[in-house]
Each structure stands twice: as structure tokens, then as C-alpha cells.
Design a protein around this motif. Structure first.
Motif, mmCIF file in Angstrom:
data_model
loop_
_atom_site.group_PDB
_atom_site.id
_atom_site.type_symbol
_atom_site.label_atom_id
_atom_site.label_comp_id
_atom_site.label_asym_id
_atom_site.label_seq_id
_atom_site.Cartn_x
_atom_site.Cartn_y
_atom_site.Cartn_z
ATOM 1 N N LEU A 1 0.193 -29.235 -93.924
ATOM 2 C CA LEU A 1 1.210 -30.219 -93.546
ATOM 3 C C LEU A 1 1.257 -30.385 -92.030
ATOM 4 C CD1 LEU A 1 3.610 -32.069 -94.166
ATOM 5 C CD2 LEU A 1 5.093 -30.040 -94.133
ATOM 6 N N GLY A 2 1.253 -29.278 -91.315
ATOM 7 C CA GLY A 2 1.317 -29.351 -89.856
ATOM 8 C C GLY A 2 0.105 -30.021 -89.251
ATOM 9 N N MET A 3 -1.098 -29.611 -89.715
ATOM 10 C CA MET A 3 -2.311 -30.188 -89.163
ATOM 11 C C MET A 3 -2.414 -31.678 -89.493
ATOM 12 S SD MET A 3 -3.878 -27.874 -87.440
ATOM 13 C CE MET A 3 -2.277 -27.201 -87.005
ATOM 14 N N SER A 4 -2.041 -32.047 -90.718
ATOM 15 C CA SER A 4 -2.101 -33.469 -91.107
ATOM 16 C C SER A 4 -1.156 -34.303 -90.256
ATOM 17 C CB SER A 4 -1.749 -33.617 -92.592
ATOM 18 O OG SER A 4 -2.644 -32.892 -93.406
ATOM 19 N N ALA A 5 0.069 -33.809 -90.091
ATOM 20 C CA ALA A 5 1.040 -34.531 -89.270
ATOM 21 C C ALA A 5 0.545 -34.636 -87.829
ATOM 22 C CB ALA A 5 2.393 -33.825 -89.316
ATOM 23 N N ASN A 6 -0.071 -33.574 -87.336
ATOM 24 C CA ASN A 6 -0.561 -33.591 -85.956
ATOM 25 C C ASN A 6 -1.697 -34.597 -85.785
ATOM 26 O OD1 ASN A 6 -0.603 -32.794 -83.287
ATOM 27 N ND2 ASN A 6 -1.822 -30.971 -83.656
ATOM 28 N N VAL A 7 -2.613 -34.644 -86.758
ATOM 29 C CA VAL A 7 -3.738 -35.577 -86.683
ATOM 30 C C VAL A 7 -3.245 -37.018 -86.678
ATOM 31 C CG1 VAL A 7 -5.714 -36.478 -87.962
ATOM 32 C CG2 VAL A 7 -5.429 -34.009 -87.690
ATOM 33 N N VAL A 8 -2.324 -37.339 -87.611
ATOM 34 C CA VAL A 8 -1.816 -38.707 -87.682
ATOM 35 C C VAL A 8 -1.012 -39.052 -86.429
ATOM 36 C CG1 VAL A 8 -0.366 -40.303 -88.986
ATOM 37 C CG2 VAL A 8 -1.795 -38.646 -90.199
ATOM 38 N N ASP B 1 0.595 -21.149 -82.957
ATOM 39 C CA ASP B 1 1.509 -22.259 -82.694
ATOM 40 C C ASP B 1 0.941 -23.166 -81.597
ATOM 41 O OD1 ASP B 1 3.587 -23.978 -82.459
ATOM 42 O OD2 ASP B 1 5.075 -22.511 -81.884
ATOM 43 N N ASP B 2 0.854 -22.659 -80.394
ATOM 44 C CA ASP B 2 0.467 -23.481 -79.250
ATOM 45 C C ASP B 2 -1.015 -23.835 -79.237
ATOM 46 O OD1 ASP B 2 3.072 -23.314 -78.439
ATOM 47 O OD2 ASP B 2 2.721 -21.640 -77.078
ATOM 48 N N ALA B 3 -1.881 -22.821 -79.362
ATOM 49 C CA ALA B 3 -3.314 -23.069 -79.220
ATOM 50 C C ALA B 3 -3.842 -23.975 -80.326
ATOM 51 C CB ALA B 3 -4.083 -21.749 -79.200
ATOM 52 N N LEU B 4 -3.385 -23.754 -81.561
ATOM 53 C CA LEU B 4 -3.839 -24.619 -82.646
ATOM 54 C C LEU B 4 -3.377 -26.052 -82.430
ATOM 55 C CD1 LEU B 4 -3.563 -22.657 -86.003
ATOM 56 C CD2 LEU B 4 -5.587 -23.323 -84.735
ATOM 57 N N GLN B 5 -2.133 -26.205 -81.991
ATOM 58 C CA GLN B 5 -1.606 -27.549 -81.730
ATOM 59 C C GLN B 5 -2.448 -28.256 -80.676
ATOM 60 O OE1 GLN B 5 2.300 -27.595 -79.995
ATOM 61 N NE2 GLN B 5 2.449 -29.807 -79.996
ATOM 62 N N ASN B 6 -2.702 -27.559 -79.589
ATOM 63 C CA ASN B 6 -3.468 -28.172 -78.506
ATOM 64 C C ASN B 6 -4.921 -28.410 -78.906
ATOM 65 O OD1 ASN B 6 -1.245 -28.225 -76.806
ATOM 66 N ND2 ASN B 6 -1.656 -26.180 -75.995
ATOM 67 N N SER B 7 -5.475 -27.501 -79.716
ATOM 68 C CA SER B 7 -6.865 -27.690 -80.162
ATOM 69 C C SER B 7 -6.996 -28.924 -81.043
ATOM 70 C CB SER B 7 -7.340 -26.449 -80.932
ATOM 71 O OG SER B 7 -7.326 -25.312 -80.119
ATOM 72 N N ARG C 1 -4.927 -31.453 -81.116
ATOM 73 C CA ARG C 1 -4.674 -32.622 -80.284
ATOM 74 C C ARG C 1 -5.908 -32.994 -79.488
ATOM 75 N NH1 ARG C 1 -0.198 -32.572 -75.558
ATOM 76 N NH2 ARG C 1 -1.641 -31.023 -74.754
ATOM 77 N N LEU C 2 -6.572 -31.985 -78.905
ATOM 78 C CA LEU C 2 -7.777 -32.243 -78.123
ATOM 79 C C LEU C 2 -8.871 -32.834 -78.994
ATOM 80 C CD1 LEU C 2 -9.431 -31.976 -75.522
ATOM 81 C CD2 LEU C 2 -9.985 -29.646 -76.215
ATOM 82 N N VAL D 1 -7.767 -36.928 -69.942
ATOM 83 C CA VAL D 1 -7.811 -36.069 -68.761
ATOM 84 C C VAL D 1 -6.932 -34.834 -68.975
ATOM 85 C CG1 VAL D 1 -7.144 -35.881 -66.343
ATOM 86 C CG2 VAL D 1 -8.400 -37.890 -67.125
ATOM 87 N N THR D 2 -5.690 -35.055 -69.410
ATOM 88 C CA THR D 2 -4.757 -33.933 -69.584
ATOM 89 C C THR D 2 -5.200 -32.981 -70.689
ATOM 90 O OG1 THR D 2 -2.908 -35.256 -68.748
ATOM 91 C CG2 THR D 2 -2.372 -33.302 -70.052
ATOM 92 N N PRO D 3 -5.559 -33.476 -71.899
ATOM 93 C CA PRO D 3 -6.031 -32.539 -72.926
ATOM 94 C C PRO D 3 -7.237 -31.723 -72.490
ATOM 95 C CG PRO D 3 -5.519 -34.644 -73.914
ATOM 96 C CD PRO D 3 -5.445 -34.846 -72.440
ATOM 97 N N LEU D 4 -8.191 -32.355 -71.813
ATOM 98 C CA LEU D 4 -9.369 -31.612 -71.370
ATOM 99 C C LEU D 4 -8.994 -30.573 -70.310
ATOM 100 C CD1 LEU D 4 -12.153 -34.349 -71.192
ATOM 101 C CD2 LEU D 4 -11.984 -32.430 -72.772
ATOM 102 N N ALA D 5 -8.061 -30.921 -69.440
ATOM 103 C CA ALA D 5 -7.634 -29.974 -68.420
ATOM 104 C C ALA D 5 -6.912 -28.779 -69.048
ATOM 105 C CB ALA D 5 -6.729 -30.667 -67.408
#
Length: 646
Positions: free
Chosen positions: A37-44, A166-172, A174-175, A329-333
Motif C-alpha cells: 500500500l505504501g509503495m503503491s501510493a508513493n509511486v502514484v 521509513d525514510d530511505a525506502l521512501q526516498n529510494s 521517490r528517486l 536535482v534534489t532527489p539525486l542530491a
């Protein structure tokens, strides 16, 4: 640390393979609905966030300039206002952008709830499983490891895993979505300019690979430094009274400073790589943006494709490129943060699973015997024991049997092995040779629960939990009622002083019972065992923290308690064990003498020498002495007499 110096914890930590994969398979699979659920919501949500710059570019070319038809990738033309007036296309774009922001916000909230549920559930299970595993380990593990290091695993390392999930998976995610989505949009809009924009990506990948290889050992070293610092702080705070009474505050401050500085150095060594990596990634991203602006700008200004490029570039497409290029730029940084959290979590995962993988030294057989009504026959059958398999033997060929209801005293010089011998009865350690039996059953074939319920143990190292007096007496017999608690306290000569506490049995006694004297703490520990009502009683220096008068009061209660049960007594004060049915004299891990008190005195061996040093020919104290002790204790509780505890 050399291989010879490594503990079991260090050895098994080094053997952990693919720690993060193991984390997901062992702790994440049963929580997959939250993760999906979290990953799907994040992707969309991340995909929806790419829509506004795309729509803006299309609106510029279609609704504002009218140079291009109104089209959206993967959307049928029949759904779009392609033939409507410019105003209709404008309002369609507005509502599309607003809708994208609403969807992004709503699904980001859904992701946050789901991802946090997943991460915290995993952290909860890891921490509780690690604690349960720790409790299953034998005392040998705790002899080797410091409390602070174990606390670091249960607290710091478990928290690091939660942050990663929580944080790293979200940012990964998103990136990944941003890079893939931006790449698809840009290549669909203008494949040639997209190739120019993304030309730096291979360089970023190689740079990230170098960083991960370089930073991994530094994170492992930092986690070790955290454990060392926790251990140092725990030891310093636990021994604060000793520090103050010896005036060694400066010495302890220096030791904490040295350990903290080691943690500082290792943290800084890790951060130095971050100081290189993050600016480097920002530079790569900046080059991508600048190159896009340069090439696209020349293309728009001159109206001709620069260099080997061909075709046309509209203003709207150029604006979309600039916005989307800035978006990644921000996600890659932030890749540095993702990599840092990954390596930190990997190091913590190795420590967590290193702890969980340590095999139990004290294990139960497949179908253990459940002790019922224990008669109390205890046999030590040619027992040998060493703390390590190839270590020095500390108990040698100890062989004796105790009949039900008998009292056996163990005496001897410090380090003779008396306490260790009785810990084998409780299976805090397992024998390395011979056997210990209760009612004919080898204790290794008996369930640990029933064995330890049948044996009451009063240690010379009294431990009380932070809580009330009643809660500490009730520990292990949580269903006991108030009357049973009071009777147990009376039997341990504790009721009078407890009644005079501010809140009686509801008085909180502080961590380790710091608000009580040593004698009071010891009497509460005796009351706890009285309430347990065990079939076999082990008293390991049970009256070591009280004066002679209080000892007499407690001894009378212990004598009554021991009347109908097998009792083992360890005591340095030989006057308290001279009435035992048998006295075993240990020296160097072996029984060197055995017999009754008078028999051993006549033998004129080690026991006679110990007796002569301590007590000479002192006879039993008269009843008047006991009554006088009671009166003095009552005066102390009323505040009219001197303390008799310490």
C-alpha cells in the motif's frame, strides 16, 4: 580485534549474509499489505507530481501560443480539448494541475501512514525478538558482553532499521519513480535533448558505487563506537556512588571523553565521505541542468538544432525540460542520504542478526520432563565445569547427593566455585562433564520453566526492579494476593520496615532499590523467594548485607523456611551453617572435605582453620540476644535507635 579476542557476538555478526534481504524476508513478508500500500501510493504520488510541469509545457504550446495541438502522453485525443477554444484548454490545464497536486498530497499521506506502520511494526518485532533471544542465552554470554553493547543493539540498532525502512525506502522509491518518470516524459517530448539531459547519469552511478564501497567499513566502525560509548556511560552511571566516594570524577570524565572522542573520530571519518559525495552529486545534477539550459536555449534562440541534433524544439517543451531537470536535482542530491541510511542499517542489521544467530548453550530436549511435586533429592554426579569449551576447568569431579529435606552448606575461600556449583542446578550454565539430577532426572532433560519454578534462588547480588515494594516481592508470583505478600515479608523479617515506609507496600523503591539499605533490599529478595515457596532452596550469601543482629532474625525465618525442603547454603560466616546436615568444603573447584560441623573441626583441616579464624569456639547465641535484636530493630524503625542494616 584479533580472531582470538572476538566474542561469540562478534563472530556471528561477521557471518551474517545479506542482512537487509534477511530483514525483509524474516520480518517484512508478513507485513506486506502495509508495504505494498505504501509503495503503491508513493509511486502514484510521485508520478502525479510530474504532471504539472508537463501540462504547463503543453499549455504554453497549445493554449497560449496555439503552435501545437493539445496532447498528453498515453492519453487518447478524444479525452482532451484538442478542438476547443484556447480558454477551454487553459481551464482544463488548470484543473489538471490542481488535481495532480491534490492526488500527490492525498497519496503522500497514505504512503506516510502505511510506510510508518510497516517500519515501526518491523522495528517492534526486531527489538522484541532480539530481547527474547538475549534472554535465552546462557549466563556465559553476559559474562562476556557489556550491558551497554546489548542495549545498543536493542535500542540504537533497531531504531536505525526503522529509519531505513521509513525514510530511505521512501526516498529510494521517490528517486526511482522520478528518474524513470522524468526519463519517459523527456524522451517522449524530445529524445535528443533528453539524451543531453541524462548524459550525466552513468557518471552518477559510478560515483555512487565508489561511495558505497568506501563508506561501508566506516559505518560498521561507527556502530561499534556507539556500543562502546553506551557501555562506558552505563558503567559510569551504574557505579556513580563508587566514583563519588573515591573522588574519581575526573578519571571517569577522561574515560568518557576518550570513548566519546573515538566515536567522534569514526563518525567524522564517515561524514568526510558524505562531504565529498553529496556536493559531487549536486555538481552532476547541476551540470545536467546547465547543459539542458545551454543546448535548449540555443535551440530556441537560434531556431536551429545545435551540433548534431536535428528537428524542432518548442518553448513549451523547453520549459517542461527545465522544470523536470530541476525536479531530479534534489532527489539525486539526496542519494547520499539514502546510501548513508542504507549502510547504517546494514551495519545495524549485522549486529541484530549477529545477536540472534548466537546458538543457545542451554537448550531443552525435544520432549522435556515436567517436574511436578519435587521430592528434593539432588545429586551431583562427578560434575566438571568450564566456562568455555576449551577453557580452564573451574569445577572438578564434584560428587555428592542430598536427600530430600536436608540442608547442605558450601564453604571455602573466595573463588573456590561455590556459587558456580549451585548455578549448575538452575542451569544458568550447563555442566561440561558428569550430571546434575533432581529426583533422578538429569536437569538437562527437564523443562527450564518447571526446574526454575522448583528451585528458589537468593543471590548475594540482590536485584530489585524500579517499582513498588509489593511488585518486587510479587515478582515471579504475579497472581499472589496482598495477604500472601505480607506473610512472605513477615517471614523474611521485612514487614516492620516496609510498614514504616511512606506508602508501605506501595512505596516506589527506585532503580535497583536505591532508596533502601542493603539489608532491606536483601530481605525483600528473601521475601520474594518465600512467596515462590520452592521445593529446593538455594541461599547464596543470603544474609551478606546485614549486620549480625539482623542476620539472626533472618536466619530464624530461613530455618523455618528450610524445614521441609532441600536447602543449599553458601556462607562466609561459618556460624550460620554449623547446624547444616552436611558441610562441603571447596577449594580450587574440588570438594576437599565433607562432613558435619563437629566432624570437620576434629579433622583439623581447611574448615577448622576457617572456623578458627572467623569464630573460634563461639557457641550459639542465646534467646535473649534474639529478643534484644528485635527490640533494637523496632527502635531503629521508630527513629529512636541506631541503624542495624549496614
Amino acid at each position: 580485534m584479533s580472531a582470538e579476542e572476538e566474542s561469540a557476538f562478534d563472530v556471528y555478526r561477521d557471518r551474517v549474509d545479506r542482512p537487509l534481504y534477511r530483514l525483509f524476508t524474516e520480518y517484512g513478508l508478513d507485513k506486506w499489505p502495509w508495504l505494498v500500500l505504501g509503495m503503491s501510493a508513493n509511486v502514484v504520488a510521485r508520478g502525479a507530481s510530474l504532471l504539472p510541469p508537463l501540462v504547463l509545457g503543453i499549455a504554453i504550446d497549445a493554449a497560449f501560443t496555439g503552435n501545437e495541438p493539445y496532447t498528453l502522453p498515453f492519453v487518447p485525443a478524444a479525452w482532451l480539448p484538442t478542438t476547443a477554444p484556447d480558454e477551454a484548454q487553459f481551464w482544463f490545464s488548470v484543473w489538471l494541475i490542481v488535481g495532480a497536486f491534490v492526488v500527490t498530497a492525498a497519496l503522500t499521506w497514505v504512503y506516510g501512514v502505511a510506510a510508518n506502520n510497516f517500519a515501526h511494526r518491523v522495528m517492534h518485532d526486531v527489538r522484541t525478538d532480539s530481547y527474547a533471544k538475549m534472554q535465552d542465552l546462557s549466563m556465559a554470554f553476559f559474562d562476556d558482553k557489556q550491558t551497554g553493547e546489548v542495549m545498543s543493539v536493542l535500542n540504537n540498532d533497531a531504531t536505525n532499521l526503522e529509519r531505513f525502512l521509513d525514510d530511505a525506502l521512501q526516498n529510494s522509491v521517490r528517486l526511482g519513480v522520478m528518474l524513470l518518470g522524468i526519463g519517459i516524459v523527456l524522451f517522449d517530448a524530445n529524445a535528443q535533448l533528453a539524451a543531453v539531459t541524462l548524459v550525466v547519469v552513468p557518471g552518477m552511478i559510478l560515483f555512487t558505487y565508489w561511495f558505497m564501497k568506501a563508506v561501508e567499513p566506516r559505518y560498521a566502525a561507527q556502530r561499534e563506537a556507539v556500543a562502546d560509548l553506551n557501555t562506558r556511560l552505563e558503567n559510569a552511571l551504574g557505579g556513580i556512588q563508587l566514583v563519588k566516594t573515591t573522588g574519581t570524577e575526573a578519571y571517569e570524565t577522561d574515560r568518557v571523553r576518550d570513548t566519546s572522542h573515538d566515536y567522534f573520530r569514526k563518525t567524522l571519518a564517515m561524514l568526510r565521505l558524505n562531504y565529498v559525495y553529496r556536493p559531487g552529486m549536486e555538481l552532476f545534477a547541476g551540470i545536467a541542468f546547465a547543459t539542458t539550459f545551454l543546448v535548449g536555449g540555443l535551440w530556441i534562440v537560434t531556431g536551429t538544432a545545435p551540433g548534431p541534433l536535428t528537428g524542432e524544439l518548442t518553448a513549451g517543451t523547453f520549459v517542461t525540460f527545465l522544470f523536470l531537470t530541476q525536479r531530479f536535482v534534489t532527489p539525486l542530491a539526496e542519494v547520499s542520504n539514502i546510501v548513508s541510511q542504507y549502510e547504517n542499517a546494514k551495519a545495524s542489521c549485522e549486529r541484530v542478526f549477529g545477536l540472534q544467530d548466537i546458538p543457545r548453550d542451554v537448550t531443552e530436549v525435544e520432549d522435556p520432563v515436567e517436574l511436578g511435586d519435587v521430592e528434593g533429592d539432588v545429586e551431583y554426579d562427578h560434575v566438571d565445569f568450564a566456562y568455555e569449551a576449551d577453557g580452564e576447568t573451574v569445577l572438578r569431579d564434584v560428587d555428592f547427593e542430598v536427600a530430600p529435606g536436608e540442608t547442605v552448606a558450601l564453604v571455602g575461600p573466595t573463588g573456590a566455585g561455590k556459587s558456580t556449583l549451585l548455578k549448575l542446578l538452575l542451569r544458568l550454565y550447563d555442566v561440561t562433564g558428569g550430571a546434575v539430577r533432581v529426583d533422578g532426572h538429569d536437569v538437562r532433560e527437564v523443562s527450564l520453566r518447571s526446574l526454575r519454578e522448583s528451585v528458589g534462588y537468593v543471590s548475594q547480588d540482590t536485584y530489585l526492579f524500579d517499582g513498588t515494594v509489593g511488585e518486587n516481592i510479587r515478582y515471579g508470583r504475579f497472581d499472589a494476593d496482598d495477604d500472601e505478600v505480607v506473610e512472605a515479608a513477615k517471614a523474611a523479617e521485612a514487614h516492620e520496615f516496609v510498614s514504616n515506609l511512606p506508602d508501605g507496600y506501595d512505596t516506589r523503591i527506585g532503580e535497583r532499590g536505591v532508596k533502601l539499605s542493603g539489608g532491606q533490599r536483601q530481605r525483600l529478595s528473601i521475601a520474594r523467594v518465600v512467596l515462590q515457596d520452592p521445593d529446593v532452596l538455594v541461599l547464596d550469601e543470603a544474609t551478606s548485607a546485614v549486620d549480625t543482629e539482623t542476620e539472626m532474625l533472618i536466619q530464624r525465618s530461613l530455618d523455618r523456611l528450610a524445614e521441609d525442603r532441600t536447602t543449599f547454603v553458601i556462607a562466609h560466616r561459618l556460624s550460620t551453617v554449623k547446624d547444616a546436615d552436611e558441610v562441603l568444603v571447596l577449594e580450587g573447584g574440588a570438594v576437599v572435605e565433607r562432613g558435619g560441623h563437629e566432624e570437620l573441626l576434629r579433622a583439623d583441616g581447611l574448615y577448622a582453620k576457617l572456623w578458627g579464624v572467623q569464630a573460634g569456639e563461639i557457641e550459639s547465641l542465646p534467646e535473649e540476644f534474639v529478643e534484644r535484636a528485635r527490640r533494637r530493630q523496632a527502635e531503629t524503625l521508630a527513629g529512636t535507635g541506631p541503624s542495624t542494616d549496614d
